[in-house]
Design a protein around this motif. Structure first.
Motif, PDB file in Angstrom:
ATOM      1  N   GLY A   1      80.507  75.921 101.157  1.00 37.06           N
ATOM      2  CA  GLY A   1      80.958  75.007 102.204  1.00 37.06           C
ATOM      3  C   GLY A   1      80.189  73.708 102.227  1.00 37.06           C
ATOM      4  O   GLY A   1      80.759  72.627 102.431  1.00 37.06           O
ATOM      5  N   GLY A   2      78.872  73.771 102.030  1.00 38.55           N
ATOM      6  CA  GLY A   2      78.063  72.553 101.984  1.00 38.55           C
ATOM      7  C   GLY A   2      78.418  71.698 100.783  1.00 38.55           C
ATOM      8  O   GLY A   2      78.494  70.462 100.882  1.00 38.55           O
TER       9      GLY A   2
ATOM     10  N   GLN B   1      78.198  80.007  93.316  1.00 41.32           N
ATOM     11  CA  GLN B   1      78.099  78.547  93.354  1.00 41.32           C
ATOM     12  C   GLN B   1      78.594  77.858  92.087  1.00 41.32           C
ATOM     13  O   GLN B   1      78.760  76.639  92.080  1.00 41.32           O
ATOM     14  N   TRP B   2      78.869  78.607  91.005  1.00 39.77           N
ATOM     15  CA  TRP B   2      79.509  77.947  89.872  1.00 39.77           C
ATOM     16  C   TRP B   2      80.929  77.521  90.214  1.00 39.77           C
ATOM     17  O   TRP B   2      81.478  76.597  89.607  1.00 39.77           O
ATOM     18  N   ALA B   3      81.545  78.195  91.206  1.00 39.71           N
ATOM     19  CA  ALA B   3      82.972  78.013  91.478  1.00 39.71           C
ATOM     20  C   ALA B   3      83.249  77.038  92.616  1.00 39.71           C
ATOM     21  O   ALA B   3      84.411  76.857  92.995  1.00 39.71           O
TER      22      ALA B   3
ATOM     23  N   ASP C   1      83.665  85.343 104.683  1.00 36.67           N
ATOM     24  CA  ASP C   1      84.174  84.445 103.636  1.00 36.67           C
ATOM     25  C   ASP C   1      82.981  84.018 102.798  1.00 36.67           C
ATOM     26  O   ASP C   1      82.337  83.008 103.076  1.00 36.67           O
ATOM     27  N   PHE C   2      82.696  84.788 101.754  1.00 39.22           N
ATOM     28  CA  PHE C   2      81.500  84.516 100.967  1.00 39.22           C
ATOM     29  C   PHE C   2      81.616  83.200 100.211  1.00 39.22           C
ATOM     30  O   PHE C   2      80.619  82.497 100.028  1.00 39.22           O
ATOM     31  N   TYR C   3      82.816  82.851  99.792  1.00 36.54           N
ATOM     32  CA  TYR C   3      82.992  81.578  99.086  1.00 36.54           C
ATOM     33  C   TYR C   3      82.622  80.411  99.999  1.00 36.54           C
ATOM     34  O   TYR C   3      81.893  79.501  99.596  1.00 36.54           O
TER      35      TYR C   3
ATOM     36  N   GLY D   1      89.131  78.725  92.856  1.00 37.09           N
ATOM     37  CA  GLY D   1      87.735  79.141  92.983  1.00 37.09           C
ATOM     38  C   GLY D   1      87.482  80.120  94.115  1.00 37.09           C
ATOM     39  O   GLY D   1      86.741  81.096  93.950  1.00 37.09           O
ATOM     40  N   PHE D   2      88.083  79.890  95.290  1.00 41.39           N
ATOM     41  CA  PHE D   2      87.808  80.772  96.424  1.00 41.39           C
ATOM     42  C   PHE D   2      88.231  82.202  96.121  1.00 41.39           C
ATOM     43  O   PHE D   2      87.572  83.167  96.516  1.00 41.39           O
TER      44      PHE D   2
END
Length: 686
Positions: free
Chosen positions: A63-64, A628-630, A56-58, A651-652
């Motif tokens: 996640g942080g 990381q823009w999303a 899950d790259f998103y 976004g995901f």
């Protein structure tokens, strides 16, 4: 106009016309900003290293961020774009406070400062109550008969911001993009979309029940008895439901041919004779108009039927409701709060009203955006940022040319036209070459409702004055502080306001990898819109024209359907899946734009010896920067609205859907076949 991240622009809330302008009593420690805060375009604290990037790259990338950025109480969702938009708003707050207090001011500073001051004076706004619309409401209530109701529509649409039955205004002629053509289109609904009136699931039924209660509340606040207001609310829902049934769906609206029906005013008058169309266009500011586009002919027949058959009292109630609901954000606290409670709290899940300064900054940006934009650009947007963005845009366009030239599914004839269109794209970066002239607009520091109405009338007059004149191809459709970007198919241009070229979206302090992954992918996204399922139907001049061979169009649709099938598998919220027929243009633009940005970055750095940074290879930094823009969090209420109305995927899906189709990503993170981020059958359009 196809945007990059619709819904998070600085002025998006005000543009909807369905938000609160009420007074927040919440305590806030926020202060005006004197400088924009800095956040890197690749932020290690945003990562969740417990997640496998190949699974899950998103989540790995964001996640942080999701943990550290809960949704503010006054927001329906929160994202990197929204947070930057909020910082821009806070910075503009500082500018407006200065301009409002200065003794010696330029005309621009006077207008934006006085508009802001008037908006902030809630005591004066509350003292006036509903007085600004009382006379108009009384005139509507006193209309003697059906003919008077029909006749007043022309004047209402000319003088008021209300949403009465249908919409009209100048637009580019799909046949000749150098000309302005008046368009009549569907409108008249108080709920966000036609499907809110027609779906029969329990949540949709609840939405309509809440809406009827809101309509009755607004009519009661404007002077009706509760019993009369309840009866009128039921009648208004009936009228709007009939209009909704005749409206095209959001998916149908993606086909420009479905909304292009050129006819003469005489033909419109024959088909829909209830409205005196010659008189209507004369009042709007286009006397002697002969030809126009009727975007939805079946909808206009429904308007005719409603105006002919509904009881006169029901039609008058409908007009009164739309007058008060559209005026509510600029009126006193009870009306503004009722507006917020339904549209933002109930429908979208916001917990509190925004502090008043936010509402007022948004109002200035919406109504005097290029005046405020001058102040923003002078303080935030450097010549170096503009030059680097222009350079990156050119590099990405070069890669698009390479892609087109090497496509194995497109014929030489179609390639020739595609390249012609590509080479004609205009790149607009930062701000307009010529600022809008607001000198004829009167702004007073003690008349907020009047300022809003005069600004709306100023803009409506400016738009209608375009009829019969050449298209101004230098005009922008977004204000400079806006955190967004867009492609306009009839202008054949891509537009990147200064607001979207700030950290963490464009970061001059970091290396090229995350900047190409973030801003580069945004540029590629907008460029790809010129060749998505909608944009591909317009030629190099912006005319609606089929320049594809039949076989090439078939091959294109096959590739688009691959993307649609994939994204239809993503769940938005509850059991609601992405409507990939609605989102496919944005999904294809995300995929194609990221690939173009990656290719451009590789070529731009091919002579450099790039090294890992913070434990990530250059390729990994490109993809993390892109993801990381999303980063975002969303309330379920808002997710439900967006699933029905927003052409953008969540976004995901915009990240995982892209990287799982890119072998370059799998190579960067050593992902193996069978892992979630590696599609067995990868989709590729461009």
């Amino acid at each position: 106009m196809f945007g990059f991240f619709k819904g998070v622009a600085l002025s998006a809330a005000i543009l909807t016309g369905c938000v609160a302008s009420g007074w927040s009593q919440q305590k806030t420690e926020a202060q005006p900003l004197t400088a924009m805060p800095y956040s890197p375009s690749l932020d290690l604290t945003n990562l969740d290293r417990s997640v496998d990037p190949c699974a899950d790259f998103y989540k790995f990338s964001c996640g942080g961020w999701q943990k550290n950025n809960p949704i503010p109480a006054d927001q329906s969702g929160w994202s990197v774009y929204a947070k930057l938009g909020d910082e821009n708003t806070q910075f503009l707050w500082g500018i407006l406070k200065e301009d409002a207090a200065m003794k010696q001011r330029t005309p621009v500073q006077q207008k934006i400062g006085d508009f802001f001051n008037a908006c902030m004076d809630t005591a004066a706004i509350d003292k006036r109550g509903d007085a600004p619309i009382a006379a108009g409401m009384a005139r509507l209530a006193a209309l003697p008969d059906r003919a008077a109701v029909i006749a007043v529509l022309s004047r209402l649409q000319h003088l008021s911001s209300g949403n009465y039955f249908f919409r009209s205004g100048p637009d580019q002629d799909p046949d000749d993009s150098n000309k302005i053509l008046v368009e009549v289109n569907a409108g008249g609904l108080g709920l966000p979309d036609r499907d809110y009136y027609l779906k029969t699931d329990p949540k949709s039924v609840e939405n309509r029940t809440k809406y009827v209660a809101y309509v009755a509340q607004m009519l009661t606040l404007s002077g009706e008895t509760p019993e009369k207001a309840a009866s009128d609310a039921d009648a208004i829902l009936k009228i709007e439901t009939a209009l909704a049934k005749a409206s095209l769906t959001n998916v149908e609206l993606r086909d420009p041919y479905k909304t292009f029906h050129k006819m003469t005013v005489a033909q419109l008058s024959a088909a829909d004779p209830v409205v005196d169309w010659s008189r209507y266009f004369e009042i709007q500011g286009a006397p002697g108009l002969t030809t126009l586009n009727v975007a939805q002919p079946e909808f206009m027949k429904a308007v005719d039927a409603e105006l002919t058959n509904e009881p006169v009292d029901a039609l008058k109630a409908y007009l009164r409701f739309h007058l008060v609901t559209n005026a509510a954000p600029a009126l006193s606290e009870p009306l503004a709060t009722a507006d917020f409670d339904f549209y933002r709290r109930y429908l979208r899940g916001a917990k509190e009203q925004p502090p008043r300064w936010k509402t007022c900054v948004h109002g200035v940006d919406n109504h005097l955006g290029e005046a405020l934009g001058q102040e923003f650009v002078a303080r935030t947007f450097t010549a170096d940022t503009k030059a680097k963005t222009v350079l990156m845009t050119g590099q990405i366009e070069d890669e698009m040319q390479v892609e087109i030239e090497h496509l194995d599914w497109m014929s030489d004839a179609t390639k020739k036209e595609a390249l012609r269109k590509l080479h004609a794209v205009r790149n607009k970066v930062g701000y307009p070459d010529h600022w809008r002239d607001y000198s004829s607009l009167t702004v007073k520091p003690d008349d907020y409702f009047g300022d809003v109405e005069r600004a709306l009338q100023f803009e409506r007059a400016r738009q209608w004055a375009k009829v019969g004149k050449p298209v101004d191809r230098d005009e922008w459709g977004m204000t400079p502080p806006t955190v967004n970007a867009y492609f306009n198919p009839q202008m054949n241009d891509i537009n990147f306001p200064a607001g979207v070229l700030q950290p963490p979206l464009y970061d001059p302090k970091l290396d090229d990898a995350p900047n190409y992954g973030n801003t580069g992918a945004t540029i590629g996204h907008e460029l790809t819109h010129g060749f998505d399922d909608e944009g591909r139907q317009f030629d190099d001049k912006g005319n609606l024209k089929d320049w594809w061979t039949k076989d090439d169009a078939t091959h294109f649709e096959e590739r688009i359907n691959c993307v649609r099938d994939e994204y239809a598998g993503f769940v938005v919220v509850d059991d609601i899946h992405i409507n990939s027929k609605l989102t496919s243009g944005e999904d294809v633009a995300d995929l194609g734009g990221t690939l173009l940005a990656y290719m451009a970055w590789k070529k731009a750095t091919q002579t450099e010896r790039l090294k890992p940074v913070d434990g990530f290879t250059p390729d990994q930094r490109f993809f993390v920067g892109m993801a990381q823009w999303a980063c975002e969090n969303a309330r379920p209420e808002n997710q439900r609205v967006q699933a029905l109305t927003d052409p953008h995927s969540p976004g995901f899906a915009r990240i995982n859907g892209v990287v799982s189709n890119m072998p370059e990503f799998a190579n960067a993170f050593s992902c193996k076949a069978g892992q979630p981020m590696v599609r067995a059958k990868a989709c590729k359009v461009w």
